[in-house]
Scaffold this active site. Structure first.
Site, mmCIF file in Angstrom:
data_model
loop_
_atom_site.group_PDB
_atom_site.id
_atom_site.type_symbol
_atom_site.label_atom_id
_atom_site.label_comp_id
_atom_site.label_asym_id
_atom_site.label_seq_id
_atom_site.Cartn_x
_atom_site.Cartn_y
_atom_site.Cartn_z
ATOM 1 N N ASP A 124 0.826 -1.208 0.000
ATOM 2 C CA ASP A 124 0.000 0.000 0.000
ATOM 3 C C ASP A 124 0.866 1.267 0.000
ATOM 4 O OD1 ASP A 124 -2.344 1.389 0.029
ATOM 5 O OD2 ASP A 124 -2.827 0.986 2.126
ATOM 6 N N HIS A 128 2.503 3.579 -8.891
ATOM 7 C CA HIS A 128 2.307 2.144 -9.184
ATOM 8 C C HIS A 128 3.521 1.579 -9.911
ATOM 9 C CE1 HIS A 128 -1.639 2.542 -7.696
ATOM 10 N NE2 HIS A 128 -2.191 3.106 -8.751
ATOM 11 N N LEU A 181 11.722 -20.209 -4.937
ATOM 12 C CA LEU A 181 10.710 -19.315 -4.361
ATOM 13 C C LEU A 181 9.397 -19.355 -5.144
ATOM 14 C CD1 LEU A 181 10.141 -16.710 -2.423
ATOM 15 C CD2 LEU A 181 10.650 -15.414 -4.485
HETATM 16 C C1 V07 Z 1 1.193 -4.003 -9.652
HETATM 17 C C2 V07 Z 1 2.968 -2.693 -8.460
HETATM 18 C C3 V07 Z 1 3.145 -3.069 -7.014
HETATM 19 C C4 V07 Z 1 2.390 -2.182 -6.077
HETATM 20 C C5 V07 Z 1 0.915 -2.438 -6.039
HETATM 21 C C6 V07 Z 1 0.056 -1.998 -7.190
HETATM 22 C C7 V07 Z 1 0.704 -1.823 -8.525
HETATM 23 C C8 V07 Z 1 3.634 -6.487 -10.182
HETATM 24 C C9 V07 Z 1 2.534 -7.065 -10.786
HETATM 25 C C10 V07 Z 1 2.461 -8.391 -11.386
HETATM 26 C C11 V07 Z 1 1.292 -9.131 -11.322
HETATM 27 C C12 V07 Z 1 1.217 -10.411 -11.863
HETATM 28 C C13 V07 Z 1 2.335 -10.946 -12.477
HETATM 29 C C14 V07 Z 1 3.500 -10.235 -12.555
HETATM 30 C C15 V07 Z 1 3.573 -8.959 -12.015
HETATM 31 C C16 V07 Z 1 1.501 -6.132 -10.651
HETATM 32 C C17 V07 Z 1 -0.567 -5.179 -10.777
HETATM 33 C C18 V07 Z 1 -0.125 -4.080 -10.085
HETATM 34 C C19 V07 Z 1 -1.976 -5.256 -11.235
HETATM 35 F F1 V07 Z 1 2.283 -12.192 -12.995
HETATM 36 N N1 V07 Z 1 3.304 -5.291 -9.703
HETATM 37 N N2 V07 Z 1 2.004 -5.062 -9.965
HETATM 38 N N3 V07 Z 1 0.226 -6.207 -11.060
HETATM 39 N N4 V07 Z 1 1.619 -2.892 -8.923
#
Ligand code: V07
Length: 264
Positions: free
Chosen positions: A38, A55, A149
């Site tokens: 968050d 983000h 992991l």
């Molecule tokens: C997202 C970055 C981290 C902070 C929180 C919100 C934004 C990595 C992924 C991701 C998801 C699935 C995957 C590989 C990477 C991601 C979303 C948002 C929607 F297989 N960061 N991140 N997906 N944020």
């Protein structure tokens, strides 16, 4: 260099990250760490940047923390990337977020494969945009045989929704005669959840000063140690993760090896 002050024999001494890692590894590490990432929007606002910049920065931290968790020997890392509630955000922000898995995997998947990481996902994958689904499925397929992991993304995930789905599936199995109602137990319900192949989290971290669960792993967190920090997710680093792990280990020591249910 990153240093931490600790007290030893009435003396305050400072130790660096390498030393802290060594110490942490001499004790039981949390096997499964779950994180509510968050504070990305707030991080951006503080810099008068658009929310999406936060983000994007948060995504870079996901890479950094994944590498570090893998290096120190964490077995499972569950990250709350997108909740079922997040669809209510402005359309452009949702579209940006739904591009992040592709961008993340586009640059990082080869390294994840090389580092023997298994990518998993929990949440409703089917209602994600086609391009997001494709990227995530490809990553899960290409890392399915790795045994390092487990990097488990909660994506389009909501815990109450997960439990409702589980109950539906149990009722269907009873009606179809696959199981009898008498065998319904906690253990059986475990096996209908999206986490059925994972251990329960040992440590939950939430960044950015909010102190609630926001519909995250309600069932699975029954015996988990919680760690809340005011640090915003894009400012979270290796030292912050070690802070959380050290706190977990102190609490574990106090229990004297007793596990969850046995402690009253
Ligand atoms: C997202 C970055 C981290 C902070 C929180 C919100 C934004 C990595 C992924 C991701 C998801 C699935 C995957 C590989 C990477 C991601 C979303 C948002 C929607 F297989 N960061 N991140 N997906 N944020």
């Amino acid at each position: 260099m990153l240093k931490k002050l600790i007290r030893k024999n009435e003396q305050t001494i400072s130790i660096n990250l390498t030393e802290r890692i060594k110490r942490a590894q001499q004790e039981q590490l949390p096997s499964h760490i779950a994180i509510i990432m968050d504070g990305n929007g707030r991080w951006a606002k503080k810099r008068t940047l658009p929310r999406v910049a936060g983000h994007h920065e948060g995504m870079k931290i996901v890479k950094r923390i994944t590498r570090f968790a893998n290096e120190i020997g964490i077995k499972t890392l569950t990250l709350y990337a997108f909740s079922t509630e997040n669809w209510k955000r402005p359309k452009l922000e949702v579209e940006f977020l739904m591009r992040l898995p592709e961008e993340f995997l586009g640059t990082y998947l080869p390294e994840l494969i090389e580092q023997n990481v298994q990518v998993k996902m929990m949440g409703n994958i089917e209602s994600l945009p086609e391009h997001t689904k494709r990227a995530v499925k490809k990553a899960m397929e290409q890392t399915a045989h790795n045994d390092g992991l487990i990097l488990n993304f909660a994506l389009n995930y909501g815990s109450r929704d997960e439990i409702v789905q589980a109950v539906r599936n149990i009722v269907n199995d009873v009606q179809d005669g696959n199981i009898s109602a008498e065998v319904i137990s906690e253990k059986l319900l475990d096996n209908y959840l999206m986490t059925k192949d994972l251990s329960e989290p040992d440590l939950l971290i939430r960044t950015s000063g909010e102190v609630r669960l926001s519909n995250f792993m309600l069932w699975q967190l029954a015996y988990t140690e919680f760690w809340f920090t005011d640090t915003l997710w894009p400012d979270f680093d290796e030292a912050c993760l070690l802070d959380a792990i050290e706190s977990y280990q102190t609490r574990n020591r106090r229990y004297g090896g007793l596990k969850g249910e046995e402690v009253n």
